[in-house]
Design an enzyme around this catalytic site. Structure first.
Site, PDB file in Angstrom:
ATOM      1  N   GLU A   1      -8.682   3.271  -0.671  1.00 51.29           N
ATOM      2  CA  GLU A   1      -9.225   4.359   0.144  1.00 51.29           C
ATOM      3  C   GLU A   1      -9.138   5.664  -0.636  1.00 51.29           C
ATOM      4  O   GLU A   1      -8.041   6.131  -0.949  1.00 51.29           O
ATOM      5  CB  GLU A   1      -8.422   4.501   1.433  1.00 51.29           C
TER       6      GLU A   1
ATOM      7  N   HIS B   1      -0.621   3.033   4.434  1.00 56.22           N
ATOM      8  CA  HIS B   1      -1.823   3.856   4.677  1.00 56.22           C
ATOM      9  C   HIS B   1      -1.541   5.297   4.234  1.00 56.22           C
ATOM     10  O   HIS B   1      -0.421   5.790   4.384  1.00 56.22           O
ATOM     11  CB  HIS B   1      -2.209   3.803   6.161  1.00 56.22           C
TER      12      HIS B   1
END
Ligand code: PGA
Length: 248
Positions: free
Chosen positions: A158, A88
């Protein structure tokens, strides 16, 4: 392939009671035969929650040993966890995670029989310099180097500059569905180059960055994303459940 909606609670909420409340409200509204829903709470809440598929937000690459503060894929598997988010952008930013470390983690997650969700994406500076494609390509080629994949593998794209930034009520400037689709096709093309079309087509590509009840349908229909990694809105059960409904 069903759409995949992943709730990334990040370091929220701050009590067991709140965690259970949010989880129960999602459980009531987000049950779906047509959508795969995965809840990724902080590690310590994992044993308290049941009735929906669980994921972790991170793990280490070793199975056990002298690694203070770390959690292994085998430990997660033993708890009944099915998915693990790897790489992430917040792990990369605050904890200096590199593509090489991401690669080790992905290998360990797959070896334990868990499903990885590999996060890739460009930050605002890289976007402005026109480096987006190069960044994504490196993240995929180094992160997934030497890894065999199939339908157990998800890539979450993302755009870091579109992530809501920790405020569950704030939505950042959003890329248009057309732009997201273009980048998803680029990612799909890199995966095809690495694995061939058949395998690449079995990999889910989901989208993250201020996904919410208001924009989910638009992205699903017009950017052809195969689901979402949801941060802020996953702490608001009504919004989250609405996202799940949109993906049916
Ligand atoms: P956001 O977070 O939905 O709050 O933008 C997404 C993420 O960082 O996974």
């Amino acid at each position: 392939m069903n759409n995949l909606i992943v709730a990334n609670w990040k370091m929220n909420p701050t009590s067991q009671k709140e965690a259970k409340n949010i989880f129960d409200a999602i459980k009531k509204g987000a049950k779906s035969d047509k959508v795969e829903v995965v809840i990724c709470p902080p590690f310590i809440y994992l044993p308290l929650l049941s009735g929906l598929t669980l994921g972790a937000q991170n793990c280490f690459w070793q199975e056990s040993g002298t690694y203070t503060g770390e959690i292994s894929p085998s430990m997660l598997k033993d708890l009944g966890v099915k998915y693990v988010i790897i790489g992430h952008s917040e792990r990369r930013k605050y904890f200096g995670e590199t593509d090489e470390q991401v690669n080790k983690k992905l290998k360990a997650v797959l070896a334990a029989g868990l499903n990885p969700i590999l996060c890739i994406g460009e930050n605002a500076e890289q976007r402005e310099k026109g480096e987006t494609e190069m960044i994504l390509k490196n993240q995929l080629i180094i992160g997934m180097g030497g890894i065999e994949v199939g339908d157990n593998f998800t890539v979450a794209y993302e755009r870091i500059w579109a992530i809501s930034g920790g405020d569950p009520y704030k939505t950042k400037e959003l890329p248009t569905p057309e732009k997201v689709e273009k980048t998803h096709s680029y990612i799909r093309g890199i995966l095809e180059g690495m694995y061939g079309k058949k395998v690449a087509d079995s990999i889910r590509i989901i989208y993250g960055g201020s996904a919410n009840a208001g924009n989910a349908k638009d992205y699903l229909e017009n950017a052809k994303v195969q689901g979402f990694l949801v941060g802020g809105a996953s702490l608001r059960p009504d919004d989250f459940n609405q996202i799940v409904k949109s993906a049916e």
